[in-house]
Design a protein around this motif. Structure first.
Motif, PDB file in Angstrom:
ATOM      1  N   UNK A 210      32.460  37.749  36.513  1.00 28.52           N
ATOM      2  CA  UNK A 210      33.696  37.930  37.272  1.00 28.52           C
ATOM      3  C   UNK A 210      34.773  38.431  36.307  1.00 28.52           C
ATOM      4  N   UNK A 211      35.407  39.545  36.680  1.00 27.22           N
ATOM      5  CA  UNK A 211      36.458  40.142  35.841  1.00 27.22           C
ATOM      6  C   UNK A 211      37.807  39.895  36.504  1.00 27.22           C
ATOM      7  N   UNK A 212      38.761  39.432  35.719  1.00 29.31           N
ATOM      8  CA  UNK A 212      40.097  39.117  36.237  1.00 29.31           C
ATOM      9  C   UNK A 212      41.113  40.058  35.596  1.00 29.31           C
ATOM     10  N   UNK A 213      42.127  40.399  36.363  1.00 33.64           N
ATOM     11  CA  UNK A 213      43.164  41.279  35.830  1.00 33.64           C
ATOM     12  C   UNK A 213      44.550  40.770  36.215  1.00 33.64           C
ATOM     13  N   UNK A 214      45.447  40.800  35.241  1.00 29.83           N
ATOM     14  CA  UNK A 214      46.863  40.450  35.474  1.00 29.83           C
ATOM     15  C   UNK A 214      47.598  41.671  36.018  1.00 29.83           C
TER      16      UNK A 214
ATOM     17  N   UNK B  96      43.330  30.877  26.373  1.00 33.99           N
ATOM     18  CA  UNK B  96      43.493  32.307  26.657  1.00 33.99           C
ATOM     19  C   UNK B  96      42.598  32.796  27.787  1.00 33.99           C
ATOM     20  N   UNK B  97      41.553  31.999  28.146  1.00 32.94           N
ATOM     21  CA  UNK B  97      40.722  32.379  29.294  1.00 32.94           C
ATOM     22  C   UNK B  97      41.489  32.173  30.605  1.00 32.94           C
ATOM     23  N   UNK B  98      42.522  31.345  30.556  1.00 29.63           N
ATOM     24  CA  UNK B  98      43.249  30.983  31.782  1.00 29.63           C
ATOM     25  C   UNK B  98      44.300  32.047  32.097  1.00 29.63           C
ATOM     26  N   UNK B  99      43.826  33.160  32.579  1.00 26.56           N
ATOM     27  CA  UNK B  99      44.660  34.352  32.804  1.00 26.56           C
ATOM     28  C   UNK B  99      45.718  34.102  33.884  1.00 26.56           C
ATOM     29  N   UNK B 100      46.893  34.670  33.634  1.00 27.64           N
ATOM     30  CA  UNK B 100      48.059  34.423  34.513  1.00 27.64           C
ATOM     31  C   UNK B 100      48.336  35.599  35.455  1.00 27.64           C
ATOM     32  N   UNK B 101      49.094  35.286  36.511  1.00 26.70           N
ATOM     33  CA  UNK B 101      49.618  36.312  37.436  1.00 26.70           C
ATOM     34  C   UNK B 101      48.534  37.328  37.805  1.00 26.70           C
ATOM     35  N   UNK B 102      47.474  36.814  38.419  1.00 28.63           N
ATOM     36  CA  UNK B 102      46.275  37.617  38.689  1.00 28.63           C
ATOM     37  C   UNK B 102      46.473  38.480  39.938  1.00 28.63           C
ATOM     38  N   UNK B 103      46.038  39.751  39.843  1.00 30.29           N
ATOM     39  CA  UNK B 103      46.065  40.633  41.026  1.00 30.29           C
ATOM     40  C   UNK B 103      44.665  41.059  41.463  1.00 30.29           C
ATOM     41  N   UNK B 104      43.678  40.889  40.564  1.00 30.73           N
ATOM     42  CA  UNK B 104      42.333  41.316  40.943  1.00 30.73           C
ATOM     43  C   UNK B 104      41.268  40.385  40.376  1.00 30.73           C
ATOM     44  N   UNK B 105      40.341  40.044  41.262  1.00 33.12           N
ATOM     45  CA  UNK B 105      39.149  39.277  40.881  1.00 33.12           C
ATOM     46  C   UNK B 105      37.972  40.156  41.305  1.00 33.12           C
ATOM     47  N   UNK B 106      37.269  40.709  40.325  1.00 35.55           N
ATOM     48  CA  UNK B 106      36.221  41.689  40.628  1.00 35.55           C
ATOM     49  C   UNK B 106      34.871  41.151  40.170  1.00 35.55           C
ATOM     50  N   UNK B 107      33.931  41.095  41.084  1.00 28.38           N
ATOM     51  CA  UNK B 107      32.594  40.657  40.716  1.00 28.38           C
ATOM     52  C   UNK B 107      31.825  41.868  40.193  1.00 28.38           C
ATOM     53  N   UNK B 108      31.186  41.702  39.046  1.00 25.41           N
ATOM     54  CA  UNK B 108      30.569  42.848  38.364  1.00 25.41           C
ATOM     55  C   UNK B 108      29.182  42.480  37.837  1.00 25.41           C
ATOM     56  N   UNK B 109      28.433  43.527  37.483  1.00 29.55           N
ATOM     57  CA  UNK B 109      27.068  43.328  37.009  1.00 29.55           C
ATOM     58  C   UNK B 109      27.021  43.055  35.506  1.00 29.55           C
ATOM     59  N   UNK B 110      27.917  43.728  34.758  1.00 34.34           N
ATOM     60  CA  UNK B 110      27.898  43.639  33.298  1.00 34.34           C
ATOM     61  C   UNK B 110      29.032  42.745  32.803  1.00 34.34           C
ATOM     62  N   UNK B 111      28.829  42.183  31.612  1.00 35.67           N
ATOM     63  CA  UNK B 111      29.880  41.354  30.994  1.00 35.67           C
ATOM     64  C   UNK B 111      31.166  42.189  30.850  1.00 35.67           C
ATOM     65  N   UNK B 112      32.270  41.740  31.436  1.00 32.99           N
ATOM     66  CA  UNK B 112      33.494  42.565  31.387  1.00 32.99           C
ATOM     67  C   UNK B 112      34.239  42.405  30.057  1.00 32.99           C
TER      68      UNK B 112
END
Ligand code: MTE
Length: 334
Positions: free
Chosen positions: A177-181, A247-263
């Motif tokens: 799972x890839x997360x983006x602020x 630092x894994x606890x990402x803030x102000x998230x706009x996207x949670x993307x499920x992916x095949x490869x390690x992001x």
């Protein structure tokens, strides 16, 4: 804090500015007539704004939220709200510990759309305020252990990350799972200024393995101490993964993307020898520049004079999560 402004800045155990030193620096900057030329701030974030309390617009007020309160565990000291909101890492709002609180007014957490997408049968976009207003959030009292060797214990309210992911119906190809602020330099001025934002290549990104993300401890927090999140703590929605470094606890998230490869993950991109993908709290695996064997708990007294305590493997959540890493060499997969 002494920041090497010319190079990407990443935390050191000394990244804590005594108030007196910080005040001195403010006076020096004011005395220099705000030598702005060398600091590439976006137009809307002048140095004057950043160092003048008088000019700072108030940060959006936090609101009461509905949540199911957790029992306060016996013998556990909570970190006071005031400490949790003035000693922050949120580089998009400044690399000094006090800057995110002072720059909180830039972030406009309402409205806020969050996408759940990628390897899922039913991608969706969610209005985070719907989630906050229409769900009974659950309170979790979690220890958060920063890679800089300090820790806090706080009452967060939110939902299990797995709840949200399940709604999107992950496909069998979803392995990570890839997360983006949010990326918006007007709201997060550090994204446009290497001086303020530490030279990170924004947006801030993080990732979890699918089983880590689906673990019941992985939590999407929308509240702190019974109110919506202050901007500096990642309003309106942030991750809390209590067995991993902060630092894994990402803030102000706009996207949670499920992916095949390690992001890719922000700190790993910046310094792969210092920050691995897993980032599990581990007293036996030192950061190359400091020991992780102990930590300072931030309670009433703040970080100075705070008692050192031994760091626990998986931040004390080993009974729940150790099985996720069975057979893995945790020195290699740090
Ligand atoms: N998320 C974003 N977007 N930007 C950041 O700089 N810092 C991380 C994490 N999430 C960070 C972030 C680090 S290093 C820590 S220790 C925690 O947020 C700190 O959370 P807190 O300020 O609520 O204690």
């Amino acid at each position: 804090m002494l920041i090497k402004r010319s190079t990407p800045h990443h935390p050191t155990e000394r990244d804590v500015t005594p108030e007196a030193v910080y005040q001195d620096r403010r006076l020096i900057l004011k005395g220099l007539g705000l030598g702005t030329a060398s600091l590439a701030f976006p137009a809307q974030a002048s140095l004057l704004d950043l160092f003048s309390d008088e000019k700072a617009a108030p940060a959006p007020a936090t609101k009461e939220i509905h949540y199911k309160a957790a029992a306060r565990p016996e013998g556990v000291t909570l970190t006071p709200l005031e400490k949790a909101t003035t000693h922050n890492n949120f580089y998009e709002l400044g690399t000094d510990k006090g800057e995110p609180a002072r720059n909180a007014h830039y972030l406009k957490p309402e409205p806020w759309a969050l996408k759940v997408e990628g390897e899922v049968a039913k991608p969706f976009t969610l209005d985070v305020w719907d989630l906050i207003n229409k769900t009974e959030l659950e309170e979790r009292i979690y220890r958060l252990r920063c890679v800089e060797a300090w820790s806090m214990v706080l009452p967060w309210s939110g939902i299990a990350l797995a709840d949200l992911i399940r709604r999107a119906e992950p496909t069998s190809r979803a392995k990570f799972v890839a997360f983006e602020t949010l990326y918006d330099p007007e709201q997060l001025p550090g994204q446009a200024s290497s001086n303020l934002g530490g030279g990170i290549d924004y947006p801030y990104v993080e990732g979890l393995r699918m089983d880590e993300a689906m673990h019941p401890l992985s939590f999407l927090a929308m509240g702190l101490y019974g109110k919506t999140l202050p901007a500096q703590n990642g309003a309106p929605i942030r991750l809390v993964v209590p067995w991993k470094y902060g630092f894994k606890s990402i803030k102000s998230i706009v996207s949670i993307r499920l992916v095949e490869e390690m992001p890719p993950t922000t700190w790993n991109l910046l310094a792969p020898n210092e920050y691995g993908f897993y980032a599990n709290v581990n007293p036996q695996v030192d950061h190359p520049r400091w020991s992780q064997a102990s930590e300072r708990f931030i309670g009433e007294g703040g970080i100075f004079g705070a008692k050192r305590q031994p760091t626990l493997l998986f931040n004390g959540y080993g009974d729940e999560v150790a099985s996720l890493y069975q057979g893995m060499d945790l020195r290699k997969w740090y």
